[in-house]
Design a protein around this motif. Structure first.
Motif, PDB file in Angstrom:
ATOM      1  N   GLY A 116     -19.173  89.379 -44.915  1.00 19.27           N
ATOM      2  CA  GLY A 116     -19.969  90.407 -44.263  1.00 19.27           C
ATOM      3  C   GLY A 116     -20.233  91.589 -45.174  1.00 19.27           C
ATOM      4  N   THR A 117     -20.832  92.608 -44.630  1.00 19.39           N
ATOM      5  CA  THR A 117     -21.195  93.799 -45.397  1.00 19.39           C
ATOM      6  C   THR A 117     -20.236  94.938 -45.054  1.00 19.39           C
ATOM      7  OG1 THR A 117     -23.524  93.155 -45.384  1.00 19.39           O
ATOM      8  CG2 THR A 117     -23.013  95.443 -45.924  1.00 19.39           C
ATOM      9  N   TRP A 118     -19.678  95.543 -46.088  1.00 20.08           N
ATOM     10  CA  TRP A 118     -18.763  96.667 -45.936  1.00 20.08           C
ATOM     11  C   TRP A 118     -19.413  97.932 -46.488  1.00 20.08           C
ATOM     12  CZ3 TRP A 118     -13.701  95.804 -43.971  1.00 20.08           C
ATOM     13  CH2 TRP A 118     -13.342  94.460 -43.819  1.00 20.08           C
ATOM     14  N   VAL A 119     -19.105  99.056 -45.855  1.00 18.56           N
ATOM     15  CA  VAL A 119     -19.600 100.364 -46.305  1.00 18.56           C
ATOM     16  C   VAL A 119     -18.416 101.175 -46.825  1.00 18.56           C
ATOM     17  CG1 VAL A 119     -20.770 102.500 -45.642  1.00 18.56           C
ATOM     18  CG2 VAL A 119     -21.431 100.330 -44.578  1.00 18.56           C
ATOM     19  N   ILE A 120     -18.581 101.809 -47.975  1.00 20.16           N
ATOM     20  CA  ILE A 120     -17.527 102.665 -48.527  1.00 20.16           C
ATOM     21  C   ILE A 120     -17.520 103.976 -47.741  1.00 20.16           C
ATOM     22  CG2 ILE A 120     -16.642 103.849 -50.569  1.00 20.16           C
ATOM     23  CD1 ILE A 120     -18.051 101.773 -52.288  1.00 20.16           C
ATOM     24  N   GLU A 121     -16.497 104.155 -46.916  1.00 20.62           N
ATOM     25  CA  GLU A 121     -16.357 105.374 -46.105  1.00 20.62           C
ATOM     26  C   GLU A 121     -15.710 106.499 -46.907  1.00 20.62           C
ATOM     27  OE1 GLU A 121     -16.813 105.650 -42.251  1.00 20.62           O
ATOM     28  OE2 GLU A 121     -18.327 104.246 -43.013  1.00 20.62           O
ATOM     29  N   GLU A 122     -14.761 106.135 -47.769  1.00 23.75           N
ATOM     30  CA  GLU A 122     -14.085 107.115 -48.621  1.00 23.75           C
ATOM     31  C   GLU A 122     -13.879 106.494 -49.994  1.00 23.75           C
ATOM     32  OE1 GLU A 122     -10.443 108.715 -47.054  1.00 23.75           O
ATOM     33  OE2 GLU A 122     -11.185 108.691 -44.986  1.00 23.75           O
ATOM     34  N   GLY A 123     -13.930 107.339 -51.016  1.00 21.32           N
ATOM     35  CA  GLY A 123     -13.670 106.871 -52.366  1.00 21.32           C
ATOM     36  C   GLY A 123     -14.909 106.857 -53.228  1.00 21.32           C
ATOM     37  N   VAL A 124     -14.709 106.462 -54.482  1.00 19.61           N
ATOM     38  CA  VAL A 124     -15.813 106.412 -55.435  1.00 19.61           C
ATOM     39  C   VAL A 124     -16.901 105.473 -54.918  1.00 19.61           C
ATOM     40  CG1 VAL A 124     -16.469 105.867 -57.804  1.00 19.61           C
ATOM     41  CG2 VAL A 124     -14.206 106.838 -57.325  1.00 19.61           C
ATOM     42  N   GLY A 125     -18.135 105.948 -54.936  1.00 20.31           N
ATOM     43  CA  GLY A 125     -19.245 105.149 -54.434  1.00 20.31           C
ATOM     44  C   GLY A 125     -19.477 105.301 -52.951  1.00 20.31           C
TER      45      GLY A 125
ATOM     46  N   ARG B 144      -7.453 104.618 -52.585  1.00 20.97           N
ATOM     47  CA  ARG B 144      -8.590 104.701 -53.496  1.00 20.97           C
ATOM     48  C   ARG B 144      -9.916 104.469 -52.757  1.00 20.97           C
ATOM     49  NH1 ARG B 144      -9.429 104.425 -59.030  1.00 20.97           N
ATOM     50  NH2 ARG B 144      -7.349 105.374 -59.094  1.00 20.97           N
ATOM     51  N   TRP B 145      -9.928 103.502 -51.819  1.00 22.15           N
ATOM     52  CA  TRP B 145     -11.144 103.243 -51.046  1.00 22.15           C
ATOM     53  C   TRP B 145     -10.803 102.967 -49.588  1.00 22.15           C
ATOM     54  CZ3 TRP B 145     -10.966 100.551 -55.884  1.00 22.15           C
ATOM     55  CH2 TRP B 145     -11.925 100.960 -56.815  1.00 22.15           C
ATOM     56  N   LEU B 146     -11.644 103.427 -48.715  1.00 23.96           N
ATOM     57  CA  LEU B 146     -11.650 103.018 -47.313  1.00 23.96           C
ATOM     58  C   LEU B 146     -12.993 102.381 -47.043  1.00 23.96           C
ATOM     59  CD1 LEU B 146     -10.722 102.882 -44.373  1.00 23.96           C
ATOM     60  CD2 LEU B 146     -11.526 105.252 -44.086  1.00 23.96           C
ATOM     61  N   LEU B 147     -12.962 101.108 -46.689  1.00 19.04           N
ATOM     62  CA  LEU B 147     -14.195 100.376 -46.391  1.00 19.04           C
ATOM     63  C   LEU B 147     -14.244 100.056 -44.903  1.00 19.04           C
ATOM     64  CD1 LEU B 147     -14.176  97.759 -49.314  1.00 19.04           C
ATOM     65  CD2 LEU B 147     -15.018 100.101 -49.346  1.00 19.04           C
ATOM     66  N   LYS B 148     -15.431 100.048 -44.369  1.00 18.88           N
ATOM     67  CA  LYS B 148     -15.619  99.693 -42.965  1.00 18.88           C
ATOM     68  C   LYS B 148     -16.679  98.615 -42.863  1.00 18.88           C
ATOM     69  CE  LYS B 148     -16.361 101.602 -38.340  1.00 18.88           C
ATOM     70  NZ  LYS B 148     -16.596 102.839 -37.554  1.00 18.88           N
ATOM     71  N   ARG B 149     -16.357  97.543 -42.141  1.00 25.23           N
ATOM     72  CA  ARG B 149     -17.300  96.442 -41.997  1.00 25.23           C
ATOM     73  C   ARG B 149     -18.371  96.812 -40.976  1.00 25.23           C
ATOM     74  NH1 ARG B 149     -14.516  91.014 -40.689  1.00 25.23           N
ATOM     75  NH2 ARG B 149     -14.764  90.359 -42.847  1.00 25.23           N
ATOM     76  N   ARG B 150     -19.600  96.522 -41.329  1.00 26.19           N
ATOM     77  CA  ARG B 150     -20.728  96.799 -40.435  1.00 26.19           C
ATOM     78  C   ARG B 150     -20.702  95.883 -39.216  1.00 26.19           C
ATOM     79  NH1 ARG B 150     -26.390  97.598 -43.699  1.00 26.19           N
ATOM     80  NH2 ARG B 150     -26.358  99.861 -43.720  1.00 26.19           N
TER      81      ARG B 150
ATOM     82  N   GLY C  45      -8.638  95.261 -38.320  1.00 23.15           N
ATOM     83  CA  GLY C  45      -9.911  95.210 -37.623  1.00 23.15           C
ATOM     84  C   GLY C  45     -11.068  95.246 -38.601  1.00 23.15           C
ATOM     85  N   LYS C  46     -11.943  96.232 -38.449  1.00 24.81           N
ATOM     86  CA  LYS C  46     -13.113  96.368 -39.316  1.00 24.81           C
ATOM     87  C   LYS C  46     -12.880  97.321 -40.476  1.00 24.81           C
ATOM     88  CE  LYS C  46     -16.629  95.222 -35.876  1.00 24.81           C
ATOM     89  NZ  LYS C  46     -17.907  95.649 -35.234  1.00 24.81           N
ATOM     90  N   GLN C  47     -11.631  97.696 -40.710  1.00 23.97           N
ATOM     91  CA  GLN C  47     -11.326  98.610 -41.803  1.00 23.97           C
ATOM     92  C   GLN C  47     -10.508  97.923 -42.885  1.00 23.97           C
ATOM     93  OE1 GLN C  47      -9.498 102.157 -40.144  1.00 23.97           O
ATOM     94  NE2 GLN C  47     -11.507 103.138 -39.956  1.00 23.97           N
ATOM     95  N   LEU C  48     -10.816  98.269 -44.123  1.00 22.77           N
ATOM     96  CA  LEU C  48     -10.093  97.756 -45.274  1.00 22.77           C
ATOM     97  C   LEU C  48      -9.724  98.938 -46.160  1.00 22.77           C
ATOM     98  CD1 LEU C  48      -9.149  95.266 -46.970  1.00 22.77           C
ATOM     99  CD2 LEU C  48     -11.367  95.395 -48.131  1.00 22.77           C
ATOM    100  N   ARG C  49      -8.428  99.157 -46.337  1.00 24.02           N
ATOM    101  CA  ARG C  49      -7.944 100.241 -47.190  1.00 24.02           C
ATOM    102  C   ARG C  49      -7.394  99.640 -48.477  1.00 24.02           C
ATOM    103  NH1 ARG C  49      -6.384 101.613 -41.953  1.00 24.02           N
ATOM    104  NH2 ARG C  49      -7.157 103.656 -41.231  1.00 24.02           N
ATOM    105  N   ILE C  50      -7.809 100.185 -49.598  1.00 22.75           N
ATOM    106  CA  ILE C  50      -7.347  99.717 -50.903  1.00 22.75           C
ATOM    107  C   ILE C  50      -6.605 100.857 -51.592  1.00 22.75           C
ATOM    108  CG2 ILE C  50      -8.029  98.770 -53.141  1.00 22.75           C
ATOM    109  CD1 ILE C  50     -10.500  97.607 -51.803  1.00 22.75           C
TER     110      ILE C  50
END
Length: 244
Positions: free
Chosen positions: A146-155, A238-244, A212-217
């Motif tokens: 799926g598509t993830w959006v960078i909520e926090e972090g570089v980019g 470093r990154w918080l991603l959220k799946r659309r 869930g729909k969040q991925l923390r790296i």
């Protein structure tokens, strides 16, 4: 005498009509482990609960059966027993029993493994793909697809795509990734899930949490001494991603 001939005839007829044993040839993956990881989020817990074996490859013509657990790959030969089960023998003098049940490949409980069930892989990678690739691609697609959006972090604000083949798009500083399934990387990350991020020929380990729909790296910090095996723990997010 006529009765005897008739009995022999019908016996031969019934024997000729009996269905041959189903052919287990092909690639089988541990779908239960994938489903548990997707539902629960924690990858290591799912693999420990439903593994350790992740994939079987069976070739009836050559009477070969190979398995992968995400770290090791072992090759064996098999013979079909009278009950239709496959008795697989490995070079380390270990033996496993496989059978088909309701379109599943069942690995019987043994002194080494618990009972495990596998389903046919929807797609089989090419002949040069390493062992375990079918499971890995199915896991990557279900777990990180799926598509993830960078909520926090570089980019921040950018879109990230984790492809089933391990390629990565949109995450700054990386174009390949690999989830840790077993072996040294699992030992080094302990209770944490970890992944490898790579750009060209340079890469490093990271700790991640999927909920869930969040991925923390997170950064993977090492508490071991320089002459010891790394022992990673969770560092800065470093990154918080959220799946659309």
């Amino acid at each position: 005498m006529r009765c005897l001939f008739a009995a022999l005839f019908f016996s031969a007829l019934l024997s000729g009509c009996a269905s041959p044993p189903a052919d287990p040839s092909g690639t089988w993956i541990n779908q239960a482990a994938i489903d548990a990881a997707v539902e629960g989020g924690n990858l290591r817990e799912a693999l420990l609960a439903y593994g350790p074996n992740l994939e079987w490859q069976i070739d009836s013509q050559r009477q070969q059966a190979n398995f992968s657990n995400g770290f090791e790959h072992d090759e064996g030969t098999f013979a079909r027993s009278a009950d239709g089960h496959l008795r697989v023998n490995f070079y380390a003098e270990s033996q496993e029993s496989l059978s088909l049940s309701n379109n599943q490949l069942v690995q019987a409980q043994s002194a080494t493994w618990p009972e495990q069930r596998f389903v046919r892989a929807a797609a089989t990678p090419g002949p040069l793909a390493p062992p375990g690739s079918s499971f890995e691609q199915a896991l990557y697609s279900a777990y990180l697809g799926g598509t993830w959006v960078i909520e926090e972090g570089v980019g921040e604000g950018g879109l990230v795509l984790f492809q089933a083949d391990g390629s990565l798009q949109g995450l700054p500083g990386a174009d390949r990734y690999a989830l840790c399934l077993a072996g040294d990387c699992a030992a080094m990350s302990g209770e944490f899930d970890s992944l490898w991020l790579q750009l060209a020929d340079q890469g490093q380990s990271w700790i991640f949490e999927r909920e869930g729909k969040q991925l923390r790296i997170f950064e993977a910090l090492n508490r071991a001494q320089i002459d010891e095996m790394p022992e990673y723990y969770k560092g800065e997010l470093r990154w918080l991603l959220k799946r659309r």
